[in-house]
Write a protein that holds these residues in place. Sequence first.
Motif, PDB file in Angstrom:
ATOM      1  N   ALA A  32     -91.848 -24.367  56.899  1.00  0.00           N
ATOM      2  CA  ALA A  32     -90.712 -24.318  56.627  1.00  0.00           C
ATOM      3  C   ALA A  32     -89.753 -24.301  57.791  1.00  0.00           C
ATOM      4  O   ALA A  32     -90.322 -23.888  58.911  1.00  0.00           O
ATOM      5  CB  ALA A  32     -90.609 -23.045  55.787  1.00  0.00           C
ATOM      6  N   LEU A  66     -96.442 -24.939  51.740  1.00  0.00           N
ATOM      7  CA  LEU A  66     -95.613 -24.805  52.951  1.00  0.00           C
ATOM      8  C   LEU A  66     -95.682 -23.824  53.603  1.00  0.00           C
ATOM      9  O   LEU A  66     -95.239 -22.565  53.321  1.00  0.00           O
ATOM     10  CB  LEU A  66     -94.011 -24.921  52.189  1.00  0.00           C
ATOM     11  CG  LEU A  66     -92.844 -25.162  53.303  1.00  0.00           C
ATOM     12  CD1 LEU A  66     -93.050 -26.688  53.851  1.00  0.00           C
ATOM     13  CD2 LEU A  66     -91.394 -25.041  52.508  1.00  0.00           C
ATOM     14  N   LEU A  69     -93.291 -20.331  54.780  1.00  0.00           N
ATOM     15  CA  LEU A  69     -92.261 -20.029  53.560  1.00  0.00           C
ATOM     16  C   LEU A  69     -92.114 -18.498  53.434  1.00  0.00           C
ATOM     17  O   LEU A  69     -93.006 -17.788  53.243  1.00  0.00           O
ATOM     18  CB  LEU A  69     -92.861 -20.561  52.452  1.00  0.00           C
ATOM     19  CG  LEU A  69     -91.823 -20.283  51.083  1.00  0.00           C
ATOM     20  CD1 LEU A  69     -90.649 -21.101  51.167  1.00  0.00           C
ATOM     21  CD2 LEU A  69     -92.826 -20.831  49.825  1.00  0.00           C
ATOM     22  N   SER A 281     -91.016 -27.055  44.757  1.00  0.00           N
ATOM     23  CA  SER A 281     -90.534 -28.333  44.652  1.00  0.00           C
ATOM     24  C   SER A 281     -88.998 -28.148  44.368  1.00  0.00           C
ATOM     25  O   SER A 281     -88.194 -28.801  45.060  1.00  0.00           O
ATOM     26  CB  SER A 281     -91.185 -29.326  43.436  1.00  0.00           C
ATOM     27  OG  SER A 281     -90.297 -30.368  43.052  1.00  0.00           O
ATOM     28  N   TYR A 283     -87.011 -25.401  45.193  1.00  0.00           N
ATOM     29  CA  TYR A 283     -86.696 -25.054  46.443  1.00  0.00           C
ATOM     30  C   TYR A 283     -86.612 -26.120  47.421  1.00  0.00           C
ATOM     31  O   TYR A 283     -85.496 -26.193  48.287  1.00  0.00           O
ATOM     32  CB  TYR A 283     -87.526 -23.843  47.021  1.00  0.00           C
ATOM     33  CG  TYR A 283     -87.329 -23.381  48.446  1.00  0.00           C
ATOM     34  CD1 TYR A 283     -86.464 -22.428  48.639  1.00  0.00           C
ATOM     35  CD2 TYR A 283     -88.127 -23.838  49.450  1.00  0.00           C
ATOM     36  CE1 TYR A 283     -86.375 -22.061  50.054  1.00  0.00           C
ATOM     37  CE2 TYR A 283     -88.051 -23.381  50.643  1.00  0.00           C
ATOM     38  CZ  TYR A 283     -87.114 -22.488  51.067  1.00  0.00           C
ATOM     39  OH  TYR A 283     -86.801 -21.977  52.144  1.00  0.00           O
ATOM     40  N   ALA A 284     -87.532 -26.907  47.759  1.00  0.00           N
ATOM     41  CA  ALA A 284     -87.243 -27.880  48.743  1.00  0.00           C
ATOM     42  C   ALA A 284     -86.465 -29.035  48.311  1.00  0.00           C
ATOM     43  O   ALA A 284     -85.652 -29.354  49.315  1.00  0.00           O
ATOM     44  CB  ALA A 284     -89.012 -28.500  48.723  1.00  0.00           C
ATOM     45  N   ILE A 289     -86.162 -30.571  51.959  1.00  0.00           N
ATOM     46  CA  ILE A 289     -87.225 -30.577  52.455  1.00  0.00           C
ATOM     47  C   ILE A 289     -88.296 -31.369  51.741  1.00  0.00           C
ATOM     48  O   ILE A 289     -88.365 -31.211  50.516  1.00  0.00           O
ATOM     49  CB  ILE A 289     -87.951 -28.988  52.649  1.00  0.00           C
ATOM     50  CG1 ILE A 289     -86.861 -28.077  53.301  1.00  0.00           C
ATOM     51  CG2 ILE A 289     -89.103 -28.930  53.066  1.00  0.00           C
ATOM     52  CD1 ILE A 289     -87.182 -26.679  53.232  1.00  0.00           C
ATOM     53  N   THR A 290     -88.987 -32.372  52.481  1.00  0.00           N
ATOM     54  CA  THR A 290     -90.164 -33.042  51.766  1.00  0.00           C
ATOM     55  C   THR A 290     -91.222 -32.486  51.779  1.00  0.00           C
ATOM     56  O   THR A 290     -91.823 -32.025  52.750  1.00  0.00           O
ATOM     57  CB  THR A 290     -90.046 -34.322  52.701  1.00  0.00           C
ATOM     58  OG1 THR A 290     -88.901 -35.124  52.832  1.00  0.00           O
ATOM     59  CG2 THR A 290     -91.273 -35.399  51.937  1.00  0.00           C
ATOM     60  N   THR A 291     -91.962 -32.350  50.711  1.00  0.00           N
ATOM     61  CA  THR A 291     -93.153 -31.761  50.431  1.00  0.00           C
ATOM     62  C   THR A 291     -94.243 -32.710  50.632  1.00  0.00           C
ATOM     63  O   THR A 291     -94.124 -33.772  51.039  1.00  0.00           O
ATOM     64  CB  THR A 291     -93.460 -31.119  49.021  1.00  0.00           C
ATOM     65  OG1 THR A 291     -93.160 -32.169  48.172  1.00  0.00           O
ATOM     66  CG2 THR A 291     -92.576 -29.906  48.915  1.00  0.00           C
TER      67      THR A 291
END
Length: 300
Positions: A32, A66, A69, A281, A283-284, A289-291
């Motif tokens: 994160a 992640l 996090l 997903s 949240y990202a 943010i790319t998971t």
Amino acid sequence: MSSATGPAPGLPVRMPRPRQPGRHRRPEPLAAPQGAPALVLAIPGTPTAATRSLVDEVISIARSELSGLDARVGYLDAAGGVEGLDARDFPALTDVLAASATEEREGQGPVAVVVPLLAGPEAAVLDRIGQAIADSGVKAEVTDVLGPHPLLAEALHVRLSEVGLARADRARLFTVATAADGIVMATVGGEEAVQAAGVTGLLLAARLAVPVLAAGLDVDGAVAATADQLRAAGSQRLALAPCVIGPELPEGLLAAVAEQAGVATAEPLGAYPAVGKLVLSKYAALLGITTQQPLGAPQH
């Protein structure tokens, strides 16, 4: 003894491990961003020990995807007065959000991203989440609910197969004698939730090659009427697939509705791994943010 040009003869040489090429390569672990807002999972329904266990598992899955996090849990209903429960284990969503605001965060963005633990839209719950944010006085964003999504169809398939109501492996077309030839996709939250469940139902129907119709668990007689509709169309062995996580479902409702409709039922989605991944997903996606792997992509 080693020389300036390399190790002495006979000593093992440690070589760097080559990275596996192509799409099977193990992804680099993601962390994160520093100062990222907290992920606050908003939990509907009456707190129970089973809910606490489910939520802990969902959070654990999200953290495993992640690292670093900051994931927290806030409940819409208080646990105070519930026998056998310590209210400190079930903090109110408003309090969790307020605590997030007291900690130093970088940038001018939200101090928290609230993810509703809902498979589909439930207006009453979403309104309460919005009110909790307003009461906390903090800057927070709310994500969409988890569905509809192909991973929920996968999870429903697994839950049905666990109780013998669907073949376990669509690739090998493994069959079981009790597999359903018609499925009622049940949810809570009104017409909008039923429509969203219907989208996931189409994905489930494609997996199982059987008709799937959506109905509201919280609408009196809706599941029984939908079951009758499937029977009229020729289905003989019906199953109830609850498109709900679990905490939002009033105790005893699922069993009572299944009995009224005369159908066998699978368990709610619970802490199936896809639920934790979808939470992360949402949240990202809100933060850009790319998971590690696109959700719904093939697993190897």
